[in-house]
Design a protein around this motif. Structure first.
Motif, PDB file in Angstrom:
ATOM      1  N   THR A   1       0.831  -1.209   0.000  1.00 36.57           N
ATOM      2  CA  THR A   1       0.000   0.000   0.000  1.00 36.57           C
ATOM      3  C   THR A   1       0.860   1.252   0.000  1.00 36.57           C
ATOM      4  OG1 THR A   1      -1.737  -1.200   1.181  1.00 36.57           O
ATOM      5  CG2 THR A   1      -1.875   1.194   1.188  1.00 36.57           C
ATOM      6  N   LEU A   2       1.996   1.204   0.683  1.00 35.60           N
ATOM      7  CA  LEU A   2       2.928   2.337   0.684  1.00 35.60           C
ATOM      8  C   LEU A   2       3.811   2.358  -0.565  1.00 35.60           C
ATOM      9  CD1 LEU A   2       4.219   2.604   4.382  1.00 35.60           C
ATOM     10  CD2 LEU A   2       2.412   3.901   3.256  1.00 35.60           C
ATOM     11  N   GLU A   3       3.606   1.406  -1.466  1.00 33.41           N
ATOM     12  CA  GLU A   3       4.374   1.281  -2.707  1.00 33.41           C
ATOM     13  C   GLU A   3       5.863   1.078  -2.425  1.00 33.41           C
ATOM     14  OE1 GLU A   3       3.362   4.670  -5.100  1.00 33.41           O
ATOM     15  OE2 GLU A   3       1.393   3.854  -5.614  1.00 33.41           O
ATOM     16  N   ILE A   4       6.133   0.308  -1.358  1.00 31.43           N
ATOM     17  CA  ILE A   4       7.501  -0.094  -1.045  1.00 31.43           C
ATOM     18  C   ILE A   4       7.682  -1.518  -1.560  1.00 31.43           C
ATOM     19  CG2 ILE A   4       9.143  -0.606   0.800  1.00 31.43           C
ATOM     20  CD1 ILE A   4       7.806   1.567   2.468  1.00 31.43           C
ATOM     21  N   ASP A   5       8.314  -1.640  -2.709  1.00 30.43           N
ATOM     22  CA  ASP A   5       8.480  -2.982  -3.291  1.00 30.43           C
ATOM     23  C   ASP A   5       9.841  -3.590  -2.976  1.00 30.43           C
ATOM     24  OD1 ASP A   5       9.941  -1.278  -4.860  1.00 30.43           O
ATOM     25  OD2 ASP A   5       9.033  -1.893  -6.761  1.00 30.43           O
ATOM     26  N   ARG A   6      10.796  -2.752  -2.500  1.00 26.05           N
ATOM     27  CA  ARG A   6      12.098  -3.237  -2.061  1.00 26.05           C
ATOM     28  C   ARG A   6      12.544  -2.375  -0.881  1.00 26.05           C
ATOM     29  NH1 ARG A   6      16.444  -3.175  -6.465  1.00 26.05           N
ATOM     30  NH2 ARG A   6      15.828  -0.985  -6.495  1.00 26.05           N
ATOM     31  N   CYS A   7      13.194  -2.988   0.091  1.00 26.26           N
ATOM     32  CA  CYS A   7      13.576  -2.225   1.274  1.00 26.26           C
ATOM     33  C   CYS A   7      14.785  -2.851   1.950  1.00 26.26           C
ATOM     34  CB  CYS A   7      12.412  -2.142   2.269  1.00 26.26           C
ATOM     35  SG  CYS A   7      12.002  -3.720   3.076  1.00 26.26           S
ATOM     36  N   TYR A   8      15.357  -2.093   2.860  1.00 30.01           N
ATOM     37  CA  TYR A   8      16.291  -2.611   3.845  1.00 30.01           C
ATOM     38  C   TYR A   8      15.470  -2.852   5.101  1.00 30.01           C
ATOM     39  CZ  TYR A   8      20.046  -0.798   0.824  1.00 30.01           C
ATOM     40  OH  TYR A   8      20.893  -0.547  -0.233  1.00 30.01           O
ATOM     41  N   LEU A   9      15.498  -4.065   5.601  1.00 30.10           N
ATOM     42  CA  LEU A   9      14.620  -4.450   6.703  1.00 30.10           C
ATOM     43  C   LEU A   9      15.418  -4.596   7.992  1.00 30.10           C
ATOM     44  CD1 LEU A   9      11.711  -5.330   7.519  1.00 30.10           C
ATOM     45  CD2 LEU A   9      12.409  -7.680   7.023  1.00 30.10           C
ATOM     46  N   VAL A  10      14.905  -3.987   9.074  1.00 27.31           N
ATOM     47  CA  VAL A  10      15.515  -4.085  10.397  1.00 27.31           C
ATOM     48  C   VAL A  10      14.483  -4.676  11.344  1.00 27.31           C
ATOM     49  CG1 VAL A  10      16.694  -2.845  12.262  1.00 27.31           C
ATOM     50  CG2 VAL A  10      16.879  -2.016   9.896  1.00 27.31           C
ATOM     51  N   VAL A  11      14.841  -5.775  12.026  1.00 27.80           N
ATOM     52  CA  VAL A  11      13.904  -6.440  12.931  1.00 27.80           C
ATOM     53  C   VAL A  11      14.518  -6.551  14.315  1.00 27.80           C
ATOM     54  CG1 VAL A  11      12.985  -7.754  10.983  1.00 27.80           C
ATOM     55  CG2 VAL A  11      14.680  -8.820  12.479  1.00 27.80           C
ATOM     56  N   GLN A  12      13.657  -6.545  15.331  1.00 30.48           N
ATOM     57  CA  GLN A  12      14.154  -6.630  16.712  1.00 30.48           C
ATOM     58  C   GLN A  12      13.139  -7.346  17.592  1.00 30.48           C
ATOM     59  OE1 GLN A  12      13.094  -4.770  19.758  1.00 30.48           O
ATOM     60  NE2 GLN A  12      14.671  -5.921  20.855  1.00 30.48           N
ATOM     61  N   GLY A  13      13.657  -8.075  18.571  1.00 31.89           N
ATOM     62  CA  GLY A  13      12.833  -8.612  19.646  1.00 31.89           C
ATOM     63  C   GLY A  13      11.942  -9.768  19.238  1.00 31.89           C
ATOM     64  N   PHE A  14      10.962 -10.036  20.112  1.00 27.25           N
ATOM     65  CA  PHE A  14      10.119 -11.221  19.964  1.00 27.25           C
ATOM     66  C   PHE A  14       8.947 -11.023  19.016  1.00 27.25           C
ATOM     67  CE2 PHE A  14      12.540 -12.458  23.660  1.00 27.25           C
ATOM     68  CZ  PHE A  14      12.763 -13.798  23.433  1.00 27.25           C
ATOM     69  N   LEU A  15       9.035 -10.045  18.127  1.00 27.29           N
ATOM     70  CA  LEU A  15       8.272 -10.074  16.882  1.00 27.29           C
ATOM     71  C   LEU A  15       9.243 -10.036  15.718  1.00 27.29           C
ATOM     72  CD1 LEU A  15       5.084  -7.874  17.510  1.00 27.29           C
ATOM     73  CD2 LEU A  15       5.151 -10.284  16.863  1.00 27.29           C
ATOM     74  N   GLY A  16      10.536  -9.994  16.042  1.00 26.96           N
ATOM     75  CA  GLY A  16      11.556 -10.055  15.006  1.00 26.96           C
ATOM     76  C   GLY A  16      11.494 -11.344  14.217  1.00 26.96           C
ATOM     77  N   SER A  17      11.043 -12.413  14.874  1.00 29.47           N
ATOM     78  CA  SER A  17      10.902 -13.687  14.155  1.00 29.47           C
ATOM     79  C   SER A  17       9.918 -13.550  12.996  1.00 29.47           C
ATOM     80  CB  SER A  17      10.454 -14.795  15.109  1.00 29.47           C
ATOM     81  OG  SER A  17       9.258 -14.440  15.780  1.00 29.47           O
ATOM     82  N   VAL A  18       8.882 -12.740  13.188  1.00 28.18           N
ATOM     83  CA  VAL A  18       7.914 -12.510  12.112  1.00 28.18           C
ATOM     84  C   VAL A  18       8.585 -11.765  10.960  1.00 28.18           C
ATOM     85  CG1 VAL A  18       5.754 -11.365  11.499  1.00 28.18           C
ATOM     86  CG2 VAL A  18       5.957 -12.532  13.696  1.00 28.18           C
ATOM     87  N   GLY A  19       9.422 -10.775  11.298  1.00 25.16           N
ATOM     88  CA  GLY A  19      10.153 -10.079  10.256  1.00 25.16           C
ATOM     89  C   GLY A  19      11.079 -10.995   9.483  1.00 25.16           C
ATOM     90  N   LEU A  20      11.707 -11.940  10.188  1.00 27.57           N
ATOM     91  CA  LEU A  20      12.581 -12.902   9.520  1.00 27.57           C
ATOM     92  C   LEU A  20      11.776 -13.838   8.622  1.00 27.57           C
ATOM     93  CD1 LEU A  20      14.939 -13.747  12.512  1.00 27.57           C
ATOM     94  CD2 LEU A  20      15.477 -12.349  10.515  1.00 27.57           C
TER      95      LEU A  20
END
Length: 282
Positions: free
Chosen positions: A94-113
């Motif tokens: 929706t934000l028209e972000i089709d490529r990014c640098y992703l930073v994840v942290q903590g116990f929702l970081g697993s979802v980001g991974l």
């Protein structure tokens, strides 16, 4: 430009997010910053200005169910990793972000991974800060309690649990001004506590770790692992094991930081992220 508070509706649910643009237009991919439990996008506010100064746009959302984002009933949003991954994909689309640098942290970081593994074409570089990354990663007892029958229902309605959890993980005293921001969603509505309860109960960490352990040995994108060595919940050995399983990974140790490095060691985190994002492919 300064830090902006924004809202957008995606698939019938409102997302609240922070965004900071660099002073000049850039063709660099945006940096997407994902918070852990029981945190908020606010945890990145000391990192985002440094990224903007170096020419990076950054976007930090409150996950669905957290902070100022929508908190749908579990009949409408399952609060499982699959649900969070799909929601994040829809949010970025929706934000028209089709490529990014992703930073994840903590116990929702697993979802980001899990998002990175399922959408490798959308993640050009990955940074991991003190997140569960190996099969022996476990939700700490302080968080497990939040999902217990009866006890969990009561504890997740207590705004002071934010104080106890964030300070226990970081091993630093959090200022009253910052705690006011973290407490606010719990004081505003009981929905914040219910969403936290459902997230804890549906995190499916064991299955997530199995997916991560199987998928990341084939991961070939540049990866930075930033680890607060004083984390009482996720020891450095887990970060080292994860780094050793990836071909293109770098491990940076933050000697005095705990579970939430971006909170108390934001300058060091920023100084590690910027050269990693600017580094040329070889």
């Amino acid at each position: 430009m300064g830090l902006e508070e924004k809202r957008i509706e995606v698939a019938g649910v409102e997302w609240y997010y922070l965004e900071q643009q660099p002073a000049k237009e850039t063709d660099k991919p945006p940096v997407v910053l994902l918070h852990g439990l029981p945190s908020l996008s606010f945890c990145w506010t000391e990192v985002m200005p440094g990224l903007a100064k170096e020419g990076f746009r950054s976007v930090a959302p409150d996950w669905i169910g957290f902070g100022l984002s929508g908190k749908p009933e579990k009949s409408k949003f399952a609060y499982t990793p699959d649900a969070f991954v799909a929601a994040l994909d829809n949010f970025l689309t929706t934000l028209e972000i089709d490529r990014c640098y992703l930073v994840v942290q903590g116990f929702l970081g697993s979802v980001g991974l899990q998002f990175a593994l399922r959408h490798p074409d959308k993640v050009l570089r990955l940074a991991v800060l003190n997140a569960p990354v190996t099969p022996d990663s476990q939700l700490p007892w302080k968080m497990q309690q939040l999902g217990l029958p009866l006890m969990g229902e009561m504890m997740t309605q207590d705004p002071l649990l934010v104080d106890r959890t964030l300070e226990a993980g970081s091993k630093y005293t959090i200022s009253d001004a910052d705690l006011d921001i973290y407490r606010r969603p719990f004081l505003k509505s009981s929905a914040a506590g219910r969403s936290l309860l459902w997230t804890i109960r549906n995190l499916k960490l064991k299955q997530a770790m199995a997916e991560i352990a199987e998928g990341f040995p084939q991961w070939d994108k540049p990866t930075l692992i930033l680890w607060g060595v004083q984390d009482p919940w996720l020891p450095l050995t887990q970060g080292e094991t994860f780094a050793g399983s990836i071909n293109n990974a770098e491990l940076v140790k933050l000697a005095e930081a705990g579970h939430y490095p971006q909170e108390h060691w934001s300058e060091e985190v920023t100084q590690a992220l910027i050269p990693f994002f600017r580094r040329m492919e070889v």
